[in-house]
Design a protein around this motif. Structure first.
Motif, PDB file in Angstrom:
ATOM      1  N   VAL A  43      -1.512  93.548  48.306  1.00 52.87           N
ATOM      2  CA  VAL A  43      -2.961  93.422  48.421  1.00 52.87           C
ATOM      3  C   VAL A  43      -3.563  94.264  47.296  1.00 52.87           C
ATOM      4  N   VAL A  44      -4.344  93.614  46.446  1.00 48.65           N
ATOM      5  CA  VAL A  44      -4.920  94.299  45.283  1.00 48.65           C
ATOM      6  C   VAL A  44      -6.432  94.086  45.257  1.00 48.65           C
ATOM      7  N   GLU A  45      -7.090  94.903  44.464  1.00 51.15           N
ATOM      8  CA  GLU A  45      -8.548  94.789  44.326  1.00 51.15           C
ATOM      9  C   GLU A  45      -8.885  94.151  42.984  1.00 51.15           C
ATOM     10  N   GLY A  46      -9.886  93.287  43.002  1.00 51.00           N
ATOM     11  CA  GLY A  46     -10.299  92.609  41.778  1.00 51.00           C
ATOM     12  C   GLY A  46     -11.787  92.350  41.776  1.00 51.00           C
ATOM     13  N   VAL A  47     -12.257  91.856  40.640  1.00 53.30           N
ATOM     14  CA  VAL A  47     -13.683  91.561  40.476  1.00 53.30           C
ATOM     15  C   VAL A  47     -13.852  90.074  40.186  1.00 53.30           C
ATOM     16  N   VAL A  48     -14.788  89.448  40.890  1.00 57.10           N
ATOM     17  CA  VAL A  48     -15.044  88.017  40.693  1.00 57.10           C
ATOM     18  C   VAL A  48     -15.584  87.807  39.281  1.00 57.10           C
ATOM     19  N   LYS A  49     -14.844  87.046  38.472  1.00 54.24           N
ATOM     20  CA  LYS A  49     -15.194  86.837  37.070  1.00 54.24           C
ATOM     21  C   LYS A  49     -15.921  85.514  36.858  1.00 54.24           C
ATOM     22  N   ASN A  50     -15.484  84.493  37.586  1.00 63.82           N
ATOM     23  CA  ASN A  50     -16.075  83.169  37.407  1.00 63.82           C
ATOM     24  C   ASN A  50     -15.918  82.360  38.686  1.00 63.82           C
ATOM     25  N   LEU A  51     -16.901  81.486  38.949  1.00 60.99           N
ATOM     26  CA  LEU A  51     -16.869  80.631  40.143  1.00 60.99           C
ATOM     27  C   LEU A  51     -16.912  79.169  39.739  1.00 60.99           C
ATOM     28  N   THR A  52     -16.089  78.360  40.402  1.00 52.94           N
ATOM     29  CA  THR A  52     -16.081  76.910  40.175  1.00 52.94           C
ATOM     30  C   THR A  52     -16.155  76.220  41.525  1.00 52.94           C
ATOM     31  N   ASP A  53     -16.216  74.900  41.515  1.00 54.86           N
ATOM     32  CA  ASP A  53     -16.252  74.148  42.773  1.00 54.86           C
ATOM     33  C   ASP A  53     -14.946  74.281  43.546  1.00 54.86           C
ATOM     34  N   PHE A  54     -13.838  74.539  42.810  1.00 54.50           N
ATOM     35  CA  PHE A  54     -12.539  74.570  43.486  1.00 54.50           C
ATOM     36  C   PHE A  54     -12.041  75.976  43.804  1.00 54.50           C
ATOM     37  N   GLY A  61      -6.264  92.961  33.669  1.00 51.25           N
ATOM     38  CA  GLY A  61      -5.151  92.589  32.795  1.00 51.25           C
ATOM     39  C   GLY A  61      -4.876  91.104  32.829  1.00 51.25           C
ATOM     40  N   ALA A  62      -5.246  90.458  33.909  1.00 46.38           N
ATOM     41  CA  ALA A  62      -5.071  89.006  34.054  1.00 46.38           C
ATOM     42  C   ALA A  62      -5.968  88.525  35.192  1.00 46.38           C
ATOM     43  N   ASP A  63      -6.294  87.236  35.131  1.00 42.35           N
ATOM     44  CA  ASP A  63      -7.102  86.628  36.180  1.00 42.35           C
ATOM     45  C   ASP A  63      -6.210  85.915  37.178  1.00 42.35           C
ATOM     46  N   GLY A  64      -6.573  86.002  38.443  1.00 42.77           N
ATOM     47  CA  GLY A  64      -5.875  85.259  39.475  1.00 42.77           C
ATOM     48  C   GLY A  64      -6.810  84.208  40.048  1.00 42.77           C
ATOM     49  N   LEU A  65      -6.255  83.099  40.519  1.00 41.96           N
ATOM     50  CA  LEU A  65      -7.080  82.039  41.101  1.00 41.96           C
ATOM     51  C   LEU A  65      -7.067  82.131  42.620  1.00 41.96           C
ATOM     52  N   LEU A  66      -8.252  82.265  43.168  1.00 41.12           N
ATOM     53  CA  LEU A  66      -8.431  82.226  44.620  1.00 41.12           C
ATOM     54  C   LEU A  66      -8.979  80.849  44.936  1.00 41.12           C
ATOM     55  N   ARG A 126     -13.163  76.848  57.184  1.00 42.18           N
ATOM     56  CA  ARG A 126     -13.485  75.920  56.110  1.00 42.18           C
ATOM     57  C   ARG A 126     -14.601  76.495  55.249  1.00 42.18           C
ATOM     58  N   VAL A 127     -14.418  76.449  53.928  1.00 42.27           N
ATOM     59  CA  VAL A 127     -15.438  76.908  52.981  1.00 42.27           C
ATOM     60  C   VAL A 127     -15.949  75.697  52.212  1.00 42.27           C
ATOM     61  N   GLU A 128     -17.259  75.477  52.256  1.00 45.39           N
ATOM     62  CA  GLU A 128     -17.835  74.322  51.576  1.00 45.39           C
ATOM     63  C   GLU A 128     -17.959  74.542  50.081  1.00 45.39           C
ATOM     64  N   ASN A 129     -18.366  75.752  49.696  1.00 43.91           N
ATOM     65  CA  ASN A 129     -18.581  76.037  48.279  1.00 43.91           C
ATOM     66  C   ASN A 129     -18.328  77.529  48.025  1.00 43.91           C
ATOM     67  N   PRO A 130     -17.500  77.853  47.028  1.00 38.22           N
ATOM     68  CA  PRO A 130     -17.210  79.268  46.727  1.00 38.22           C
ATOM     69  C   PRO A 130     -18.461  80.102  46.460  1.00 38.22           C
ATOM     70  N   LYS A 131     -19.499  79.467  45.939  1.00 33.98           N
ATOM     71  CA  LYS A 131     -20.729  80.198  45.609  1.00 33.98           C
ATOM     72  C   LYS A 131     -21.477  80.662  46.863  1.00 33.98           C
ATOM     73  N   LYS A 132     -21.106  80.110  48.014  1.00 37.50           N
ATOM     74  CA  LYS A 132     -21.700  80.564  49.267  1.00 37.50           C
ATOM     75  C   LYS A 132     -20.966  81.774  49.828  1.00 37.50           C
ATOM     76  N   VAL A 133     -19.824  82.075  49.239  1.00 40.19           N
ATOM     77  CA  VAL A 133     -18.998  83.194  49.707  1.00 40.19           C
ATOM     78  C   VAL A 133     -19.067  84.379  48.737  1.00 40.19           C
ATOM     79  N   ASN A 156     -20.358  86.128  44.710  1.00 39.46           N
ATOM     80  CA  ASN A 156     -21.207  86.181  43.524  1.00 39.46           C
ATOM     81  C   ASN A 156     -20.381  86.772  42.389  1.00 39.46           C
ATOM     82  N   VAL A 157     -20.636  86.346  41.156  1.00 40.94           N
ATOM     83  CA  VAL A 157     -19.939  86.925  40.013  1.00 40.94           C
ATOM     84  C   VAL A 157     -20.237  88.427  39.983  1.00 40.94           C
ATOM     85  N   GLY A 158     -19.180  89.213  39.838  1.00 43.51           N
ATOM     86  CA  GLY A 158     -19.337  90.668  39.829  1.00 43.51           C
ATOM     87  C   GLY A 158     -18.950  91.323  41.139  1.00 43.51           C
ATOM     88  N   ASP A 159     -18.771  90.513  42.197  1.00 46.32           N
ATOM     89  CA  ASP A 159     -18.355  91.063  43.492  1.00 46.32           C
ATOM     90  C   ASP A 159     -16.953  91.676  43.384  1.00 46.32           C
TER      91      ASP A 159
END
Length: 370
Positions: free
Chosen positions: A197-208, A216-221, A230-237, A239-242
């Protein structure tokens, strides 16, 4: 008397130094104004450094030089037309600066300077008195649309091209960022493992999903891994920078798959007890298909209400009698733990209700006959 004066002047001139254009001289500041410095250079005439020949920057000379200071300068003209020696401090500084930058270029030394100007094609920085241009393509390892944020900012760079004769001195910041990220990436992959379990910062949001910067690297959630529900849209969960804590689900080459489905929060752990066969439950219609409706009992736990179990009467398709978001009450008629499948029936609940009413009627009738 005249002969004595002439001899004195001759002796004085012989005691004074001789100078030539291009020569470097040293002198003492005897006067300084906002736009002019006067130097005693041991010559029959004083040396003058104008503001333009002191620096490329619009500065007040009284703030940087004071009487009594010793300075080196280069002779531009032995006689400026007014009997004074025209000197330049700026050009001498530029020559020294060029030599400094040449050494930095050859040694691949990292330089640091404040951004003096934001141009249409890049940034300009000044090292001593030498201007270095950093093209937009060499400012960052990602596309930068707005460069104004760099105004006045101190940045690090290396010299990638050095040609003072053509006044072409190019800086490169991107190279340093790429090297730094590569090192951080190597350190990150050496440190992390699947299940961490690691800590990270939301860098970018897409529909998927969301891309999380792990340092050092980006991971895909992926959107399917954002919740047990069920999550309808990542942007509802997000924000960039979280900042968020995530589970490393998989590592494949330089790809990192992340998840927020922590096993100790898995709703199916207690589902068998909560949704035992025969129990009556409530839920909301989450989605529908021709063969039935999927009912969300809680986030992460869906159950199937087959079209044949919606009513005691025949129903062609679920949408004829149900709506998404509608709350329903039904009876659990099947539970398969390993498959995470629950089957519901409104029909069974209605039949049970009718049977209970019939029993009550019979009991009431028997009491009445007595």
């Amino acid at each position: 008397m005249s002969d004595m004066n002439n001899e004195f002047e001759q002796l004085l001139e012989e005691s004074l130094v001789t100078i030539h254009n291009g020569e470097i001289v040293e002198g003492t500041v005897i006067s300084v104004k906002e736009d002019e410095i006067v130097l005693n250079i041991g010559y029959k005439a004083d040396g003058i450094i104008t503001r333009n020949e002191y620096s490329n920057q619009p500065i007040d000379l009284t703030e940087v030089v004071k009487e009594g200071d010793t300075m080196s300068a280069k002779v531009l003209k032995v006689n400026d037309g007014e009997g004074q020696v025209l000197l330049t401090y700026k050009r001498l500084a530029m020559e020294k600066s060029n030599e400094r930058i040449r050494e930095a270029f050859e040694n691949k030394e990292v330089l640091k300077a404040a951004v003096s100007a934001v141009l249409s094609g890049g940034l300009s920085v000044v090292v001593d008195e030498t201007k270095v241009f950093i093209p937009a393509s060499l400012i960052s390892d990602t596309y930068e649309k707005d460069l104004t944020k760099y105004a006045g900012q101190e940045i690090e760079f290396v010299i990638s091209e050095f040609n003072p004769k053509k006044r072409r001195i190019i800086g490169d910041r991107k190279q340093l960022l790429v090297e730094k990220k590569k090192k951080m990436q190597e350190e990150l992959f050496a440190r992390i493992h699947v299940g961490d379990v690691v800590e990270g910062v939301v860098k970018n949001l897409t529909d998927f999903g969301a891309f999380i910067d792990l340092g050092g690297a980006d991971g895909l959630l992926h959107i399917s891994e954002m919740s047990w529900g069920r999550v309808e849209n990542p942007k509802k969960v997000f924000n960039v920078g979280d900042t968020t804590k995530v589970l490393i689900k998989d590592i494949k080459d330089d790809k990192i798959a992340l998840s927020l489905k922590f096993e100790d929060q898995n709703p199916w752990i207690a589902a068998e007890e909560k949704y035992a066969i025969g129990s009556v439950v409530k839920g909301k219609v989450a989605r529908m298909a021709d063969f039935g409706a999927f009912i969300e009992l809680e986030p992460g736990v869906d159950a199937l209400l087959h079209v044949s179990q919606i009513s005691k009467e025949h129903v062609d398709k679920p949408s004829d009698v149900l709506k998404v978001g509608q709350e329903i009450e039904a009876k659990v008629v099947d539970f398969k733990k390993e498959d995470h499948k629950i089957s519901l029936s409104i029909k069974e609940l209605l039949i049970d209700s009718d049977s209970a009413e019939t029993e009550e009627e019979v009991e009431a009738a028997e009491v009445s006959e007595e």
